[in-house]
Design a protein around this motif. Sequence first.
Motif, PDB file in Angstrom:
ATOM      1  N   LYS A  98     -20.909  -1.742  -1.759  1.00  0.00           N
ATOM      2  CA  LYS A  98     -19.725  -1.134  -2.369  1.00  0.00           C
ATOM      3  C   LYS A  98     -18.517  -1.558  -1.563  1.00  0.00           C
ATOM      4  O   LYS A  98     -18.500  -1.429  -0.339  1.00  0.00           O
ATOM      5  N   LYS A  99     -17.522  -2.060  -2.258  1.00  0.00           N
ATOM      6  CA  LYS A  99     -16.292  -2.468  -1.584  1.00  0.00           C
ATOM      7  C   LYS A  99     -15.679  -1.241  -0.924  1.00  0.00           C
ATOM      8  O   LYS A  99     -15.559  -0.183  -1.541  1.00  0.00           O
ATOM      9  N   GLY A 100     -15.346  -1.369   0.358  1.00  0.00           N
ATOM     10  CA  GLY A 100     -14.766  -0.266   1.111  1.00  0.00           C
ATOM     11  C   GLY A 100     -15.766   0.491   1.965  1.00  0.00           C
ATOM     12  O   GLY A 100     -15.388   1.291   2.802  1.00  0.00           O
ATOM     13  N   MET A 159       0.852  -1.191   0.000  1.00  0.00           N
ATOM     14  CA  MET A 159       0.000   0.000   0.000  1.00  0.00           C
ATOM     15  C   MET A 159       0.884   1.236   0.000  1.00  0.00           C
ATOM     16  O   MET A 159       1.726   1.423   0.854  1.00  0.00           O
ATOM     17  N   ALA A 160       0.705   2.090  -0.976  1.00  0.00           N
ATOM     18  CA  ALA A 160       1.488   3.313  -1.086  1.00  0.00           C
ATOM     19  C   ALA A 160       0.886   4.388  -0.187  1.00  0.00           C
ATOM     20  O   ALA A 160      -0.264   4.316   0.220  1.00  0.00           O
ATOM     21  N   ILE A 217     -14.092   6.028  -1.633  1.00  0.00           N
ATOM     22  CA  ILE A 217     -14.968   5.664  -0.503  1.00  0.00           C
ATOM     23  C   ILE A 217     -14.196   5.683   0.809  1.00  0.00           C
ATOM     24  O   ILE A 217     -14.750   5.974   1.863  1.00  0.00           O
ATOM     25  N   LEU A 218     -12.894   5.397   0.749  1.00  0.00           N
ATOM     26  CA  LEU A 218     -12.084   5.363   1.975  1.00  0.00           C
ATOM     27  C   LEU A 218     -11.813   6.760   2.528  1.00  0.00           C
ATOM     28  O   LEU A 218     -11.344   6.897   3.649  1.00  0.00           O
ATOM     29  N   LEU A 243      -9.323  -3.679  -1.209  1.00  0.00           N
ATOM     30  CA  LEU A 243      -9.385  -2.471  -2.024  1.00  0.00           C
ATOM     31  C   LEU A 243      -8.020  -1.781  -2.059  1.00  0.00           C
ATOM     32  O   LEU A 243      -7.567  -1.344  -3.115  1.00  0.00           O
ATOM     33  N   LEU A 244      -7.358  -1.723  -0.912  1.00  0.00           N
ATOM     34  CA  LEU A 244      -6.045  -1.081  -0.838  1.00  0.00           C
ATOM     35  C   LEU A 244      -4.966  -1.867  -1.580  1.00  0.00           C
ATOM     36  O   LEU A 244      -4.000  -1.287  -2.057  1.00  0.00           O
ATOM     37  N   ASP A 245      -5.143  -3.182  -1.692  1.00  0.00           N
ATOM     38  CA  ASP A 245      -4.153  -4.025  -2.369  1.00  0.00           C
ATOM     39  C   ASP A 245      -4.181  -3.887  -3.883  1.00  0.00           C
ATOM     40  O   ASP A 245      -3.201  -4.213  -4.553  1.00  0.00           O
TER      41      ASP A 245
END
Length: 133
Positions: free
Chosen positions: A95-97, A1-2, A34-35, A24-26
Amino acid sequence: MADLPFPIRKECPPGACVCQRDDLLDKPDADLTILRLTKEEEKRLCERIEAIETYEELLRVSAKLQQQLGIVLTIEPGDNEVRTVMGLTIELAEKKGLCRKTREAIPAAIRRCMKRKPEIIYALLNSRDLFGL
């Protein structure tokens, strides 16, 4: 994750949520908007929703949710008659996240708003065709 140029929502305790935040972060090309809805921002959003005065304002907030966060909000009369705000179906699309707590907090804020301003419920019902034509 950046490192991201904006703050993101903290992860939920293991097993407490099914938001798939880490998945989602990967993904390097995933839409992470959304995050951006951190717990603090969620609280401000719910306060904003509770302060809504008109049906038109509710529609604008719903459009902003979709535009800025990708959250699709659906508010419809329930299957049976609507005598109170509890007779409405208020849902956020999967929704993912999207955190489970957010999925509960936003509809609850809308219900509190509508209890305070029942004319919003009347406008919502009036916007629907009685005979489904």
